[in-house]
Design a protein around this motif. Structure first.
Motif, PDB file in Angstrom:
ATOM      1  N   SER A   1       0.948  -1.256  -0.114  1.00 19.53           N
ATOM      2  CA  SER A   1       0.091   0.057  -0.113  1.00 19.53           C
ATOM      3  C   SER A   1       0.701   1.313   0.045  1.00 19.53           C
ATOM      4  N   ASN A   2       1.855   1.245  -0.645  1.00 23.57           N
ATOM      5  CA  ASN A   2       2.936   2.201  -0.817  1.00 23.57           C
ATOM      6  C   ASN A   2       2.163   3.610  -1.349  1.00 23.57           C
ATOM      7  N   ARG A   3       2.708   4.990  -0.705  1.00 25.53           N
ATOM      8  CA  ARG A   3       2.154   6.061  -1.389  1.00 25.53           C
ATOM      9  C   ARG A   3       3.419   6.972  -1.500  1.00 25.53           C
ATOM     10  N   GLN A   4       3.303   7.523  -2.843  1.00 25.66           N
ATOM     11  CA  GLN A   4       3.950   8.718  -3.212  1.00 25.66           C
ATOM     12  C   GLN A   4       3.422   9.834  -2.500  1.00 25.66           C
ATOM     13  N   TRP A   5       3.696  10.465  -1.168  1.00 23.34           N
ATOM     14  CA  TRP A   5       3.226  11.342  -0.563  1.00 23.34           C
ATOM     15  C   TRP A   5       4.334  12.282   0.088  1.00 23.34           C
ATOM     16  N   SER A   6       4.045  13.443   0.076  1.00 19.31           N
ATOM     17  CA  SER A   6       5.038  14.485   0.731  1.00 19.31           C
ATOM     18  C   SER A   6       5.047  14.211   2.268  1.00 19.31           C
TER      19      SER A   6
END
Length: 745
Positions: free
Chosen positions: A655-660
């Motif tokens: 469930s990886n996220r490219q989030w700041s």
């Protein structure tokens, strides 16, 4: 439901609407009506320019839009139809848009009237929405304010059949305690809030808990609000039913119960399933539905998934038929009108087990009119085509699209535009009764969801080029030929839907490695990475013309993010080549650039709230009533999007996220430790040893308490331009140096 395929039939429909409307239409201009309240929430400054009329005498869903007494009249048979009429007007008359990732409601003070009446009728009785997983990968921490917005979005987009499983834990708590179970008996049963989806489906017990009583009660109240709003708008929510999942302590209360141990296979403890032949199965199933109906009411639609990603103990069709019969009879004993809504995911995920005899055995035990099958990932693999349209059962064509909430531009856009209508017109499609959205997570790739929901009022394939022109106008407020060219590139690249099942991840989110991918950091693209670059050029080139467009600012960030996320792979591969060739100078140079790329991505993502870690953490903590509860919920929130489970869990990064915030606080220090370890052990770096050591750091991150920004910062367009200037000339030369990666997953 029969389509009005002939002109004569269509005239009959219009005549019926015209005649009955004289007798039963009801003006609903009062703010007390649900329809008008939705109108005011959507267009608060223009609501007084509309009138609403309801006419429910025609059973099939329909709407009309026309002008009446200098106002815009929205007519329909229920709240969803009226809301759909409103959104049709917004999109097709005043050219606006409402998405999770950008809204355009920049309209003149006086809205235009219509010169001709618009009439629409849907060929789909059911428009389904949500997946069990959506309730965690996106909705874990939603409060009523966020749910209210989503319910409005559903109505505007024609949804009339949402899955509604919030607050289920309160019902189960009551049911088991009615049998004498204590808090101690149940403390290892209920999962933490991030894991309800898999707890409800019987995949795990207890992980992320213990669940506080305050949560059970607060989400009982939230579910009541959700259901009240859905029903008053004309939706028929799907509530859960019993499938046999019981606490491990069940044997203490019922020592003679027939239980089966099962294991999901993802590093969690066994769970327990009550045998369908045990008399308690029917009894508990009935008691659950009675308790649920008492508190939440019922619309007679019940979700039950017997073997979600679990292999049944027997492939004997008779055994499977008996199980199915018992589940259905459990529903029917409490509700004679019960209709079983089953996710068809098992027929896709475990296709080696579920061959024709097994599928028929499971389905045939239930009357055809009392079961609806969700072909859960029809745009990926239409299971209906290999099951004779589910052997006579009603079924729904669904777009799954997103797995795990990963951030990636991806989709099968041509399939979504054409295949629902193609199935509708296929003589072998049996009892196709609806379309739906069954994504594991939302709040990304808005174009796919606008397109899919536009099928609701169509029985013909959507012509994509013309549709995209309208989409551009609605989203950006103008049609720009360079942007249309950019979108043509997006269709051919990120949205071509070929080669891979779901969107590719960036190597940045992988547990650090010299390899080009990890199990749940799948970097294979469905297009050459360099082919996306011209779309990026075009978005940046015209960006000054759209600095006031919310949708454009999201899109320019997303395209920039995707290009740089892709670029991370050839950059990481140069690091790998440098190490394998013993070139420490090149290793240091490229690893420094890699860390800088992560920092630049974090700064880019910080310009849009859509890409912030902060709200996810803050919303989780917001449900806590004590410091311990706040800490528990924050740990749940952090764990799901990183390790998923414990330190050794094989689902890490799923469930990886490219989030700041996540970029700089989790991925960056993880890679920094990797690079430092390699340099310190240049001649004998041990990947396995590093993996074991980094797990401890990762788990410490999961259990840390720390806040992150909850509001965006920086100018999206300026940062995108800056990064284009910085990286554009570097990308193609490095891609050209990259050797092919042999993907093995």
């Amino acid at each position: 439901m029969r389509l009005l395929n002939t002109y004569a039939g269509y005239l009959v429909f219009l005549l019926i609407c015209s005649c009955t409307s004289q007798q039963t239409k009801e003006h609903t201009e009062s703010v007390d009506t649900p329809e008008y309240a939705l109108l005011k929430r959507t267009l608060p400054n223009h609501a007084d320019q509309f009138v609403i009329e309801l006419d429910s005498t025609v059973q099939e869903d329909w709407f009309e839009i026309d002008s009446h007494n200098d106002k815009i009249r929205l007519s329909g048979n229920n709240g969803v139809s009226v809301a759909s009429a409103l959104y049709y007007y917004i999109k097709n008359v005043v050219h606006g848009q409402i998405t999770w990732n950008g809204t355009n409601l920049n309209f003149p003070e006086k809205l235009p009237l219509l010169s001709e009446k618009i009439i629409k009728k849907t060929p789909y009785e059911y428009r389904y929405y949500l997946n069990y997983c959506t309730f965690n990968y996106t909705m874990s921490w939603w409060d009523w304010e966020r749910w209210e917005k989503e319910l409005d979005w559903m109505a505007l987009h024609g949804i009339n059949m949402p899955l509604a499983i919030t607050g289920e834990e309160f019902i189960w708590d009551n049911v088991y305690k009615s049998y004498g179970f204590t808090e101690e008996d149940l403390s290892g049963f209920f999962s933490g809030p991030s894991y309800f989806s898999w707890f409800w489906m019987g995949n795990l017990d207890g992980w992320g808990g213990p669940l506080p009583q305050s949560w059970k009660e607060s989400h009982r109240d939230l579910q009541i609000k959700i259901l009240n709003r859905a029903r008053e708008l004309g939706m028929t929510p799907v509530l859960p039913a019993f499938t046999g999942h019981v606490p491990a302590s069940f044997k203490r209360i019922f020592p003679n119960a027939k239980l089966k141990q099962t294991n999901w296979g993802n590093d969690f403890e066994d769970t327990y399933i009550l045998d369908c032949d045990d008399p308690l199965f029917a009894e508990i199933g009935k008691r659950f539905l009675e308790e649920q109906t008492k508190i939440y009411g019922t619309d007679h639609l019940y979700s039950a998934d017997t073997f979600n990603e679990n292999t049944p103990p027997s492939n004997d069709p008779e055994y499977l038929s008996n199980l199915s019969k018992q589940v259905y009879e459990g529903m029917r004993s409490a509700d004679e009108e019960a209709v079983w809504v089953m996710q068809g995911w098992l027929f896709y995920s475990h296709r080696d087990f579920w061959e024709a005899p097994q599928i028929k055995g499971l389905l045939d035990a239930v009357p055809d009119d009392n079961m609806i099958i969700l072909d859960l990932a029809t745009e990926i693999e239409p299971v209906w085509k290999r099951t004779e349209a589910f052997y006579g059962k009603k079924w729904i064509w669904n777009m799954l699209h997103n797995f795990g909430g990963n951030i990636s531009m991806f989709g099968r856009i041509e399939t979504v535009a054409t295949q629902p209508a193609a199935a509708l017109q296929d003589s072998t499609s049996g009892k196709l009764k609806g379309i739906g959205l069954t994504m594991e997570a939302i709040e990304q790739n808005p174009v796919l969801y606008e397109l899919m929901t536009d099928n609701t009022w169509n029985n013909e394939p959507i012509e994509l080029n013309n549709w995209l022109k309208s989409y551009n106008l609605n989203r950006y407020g103008a049609v720009n030929f360079k942007l249309l060219e950019a979108w043509d590139i997006l269709v051919q690249t990120v949205y071509n839907g070929q080669t891979i099942r779901d969107g590719a991840e960036s190597i940045i989110v992988a547990r650090p490695t010299f390899e080009g991918y990890r199990r749940w950091a799948r970097t294979k693209l469905n297009y050459p990475a360099e082919d996306l670059l011209p779309a990026w050029d075009l978005f940046v080139e015209v960006s000054s013309e759209f600095e006031h467009s919310d949708g454009f600012k999201y899109d320019v960030v997303d395209v920039t993010r995707q290009v740089l996320a892709n670029y991370a792979l050839p950059l990481q591969q140069q690091i790998s080549y440098a190490y394998n060739n013993g070139n420490q100078e090149a290793f240091k140079m490229y690893s420094t650039e890699f860390i800088e790329l992560i920092e630049d991505l974090d700064r880019l993502l910080a310009t849009r709230k859509d890409f912030l870690l902060g709200p996810w953490i803050a919303d989780a903590r917001g449900w806590g009533t004590t410091p311990d509860e706040k800490a528990l919920y924050e740990q749940n929130a952090r764990d799901l999007i990183t390790l998923w489970g414990g330190a050794d869990n094989r689902l890490h990064e799923y469930s990886n996220r490219q989030w700041s915030g996540l970029m700089n606080d989790f991925y960056k220090p993880r890679w920094e430790q990797f690079f430092a370890e390699v340099q310190n052990n240049w001649s004998d770096f041990d990947q396995n040893q590093f993996d074991e050591a980094i797990k401890t750091w990762e788990w410490n991150w999961v259990t840390t308490e720390k806040s992150f920004p909850v509001e965006a910062s920086g100018n999206a367009i300026e940062v995108a331009k800056e990064l284009h200037d910085k990286y554009r000339s570097k990308i193609e030369p490095l891609i050209a140096k990259m050797k092919p990666i042999i993907y093995d997953y």
